[in-house]
Design a protein around this motif. Sequence first.
Motif, PDB file in Angstrom:
ATOM      1  N   SER A 193       1.127   5.594  -1.647  1.00 37.94           N
ATOM      2  CA  SER A 193       0.697   6.552  -2.659  1.00 37.94           C
ATOM      3  C   SER A 193       1.814   6.710  -3.684  1.00 37.94           C
ATOM      4  N   GLU A 216       0.823  -1.203   0.000  1.00 36.07           N
ATOM      5  CA  GLU A 216       0.000   0.000   0.000  1.00 36.07           C
ATOM      6  C   GLU A 216       0.855   1.251   0.000  1.00 36.07           C
ATOM      7  N   TRP A 226      -6.299  -5.135  -5.586  1.00 35.23           N
ATOM      8  CA  TRP A 226      -5.833  -3.771  -5.347  1.00 35.23           C
ATOM      9  C   TRP A 226      -6.986  -2.786  -5.381  1.00 35.23           C
ATOM     10  N   GLU A 264      -3.692   6.796  -4.585  1.00 39.72           N
ATOM     11  CA  GLU A 264      -3.682   6.002  -3.352  1.00 39.72           C
ATOM     12  C   GLU A 264      -3.886   4.535  -3.702  1.00 39.72           C
ATOM     13  N   LEU A 265      -2.996   3.682  -3.169  1.00 41.79           N
ATOM     14  CA  LEU A 265      -3.059   2.250  -3.415  1.00 41.79           C
ATOM     15  C   LEU A 265      -3.369   1.507  -2.123  1.00 41.79           C
ATOM     16  N   GLY A 266      -4.302   0.577  -2.200  1.00 43.44           N
ATOM     17  CA  GLY A 266      -4.573  -0.346  -1.109  1.00 43.44           C
ATOM     18  C   GLY A 266      -4.542  -1.744  -1.683  1.00 43.44           C
ATOM     19  N   VAL A 267      -4.273  -2.737  -0.843  1.00 40.83           N
ATOM     20  CA  VAL A 267      -4.179  -4.108  -1.344  1.00 40.83           C
ATOM     21  C   VAL A 267      -4.642  -5.077  -0.273  1.00 40.83           C
ATOM     22  N   SER A 268      -5.258  -6.180  -0.709  1.00 40.26           N
ATOM     23  CA  SER A 268      -5.589  -7.268   0.204  1.00 40.26           C
ATOM     24  C   SER A 268      -4.923  -8.532  -0.324  1.00 40.26           C
TER      25      SER A 268
END
Length: 186
Positions: A129, A127, A146, A168-172
């Motif tokens: 930016s 995760e 993502w 903005e990056l998020g990940v699971s």
Amino acid sequence: MRIIRAADCKVMPWKNGGGTTTEIAVAPEGASLGDFDWRISMAHVGADGPFSSFPGIDRTLCVLSGNGIRLAFGDGETVSLDRTTPPFFFAADRAVDGVLVNGAIDDLNVMSRRGRWRHRVERLSGEGSLPASEGLLVLLARKGDWLVNRVSLAAGDSAILDALRHVELGVSGSEAELYAVWLTAS
């Protein structure tokens, strides 16, 4: 933001006839192998052989899966690439043969027309930016699910973003991998 789902990507034969490539994005849209400004694709490489020459083009190669490839350039330089090496930038009009290291690979190819566009490629695994202040930013989700500015990208999906202040990056998922490609007009 333009989302490109993996199922919508175009599969086409290599310029040298030795296999197929999955085209992710190309500019201008619908451009051929001889007249693109920039192109992003993935390929499955199952045998040793020469790379196609693309006069006036710069290229970055990244190994996505497999044990790697050794690039043997016509001027005597050799470079070994695998999943752990950084993306490798070179002129696509240099004579080069690819020699597989113990089996097939999948790779990512980013190409841009010298004098019109420049590109830079980075492999990311978490995760955060990213700056996206000029040109285009293309994100390719390789592993994990993502979130790109709250829009979902599954493995194999891509997003093309015009110049923004940041992304903005998020990940699971425990294994996450995303490739960021910055494209800037020269």
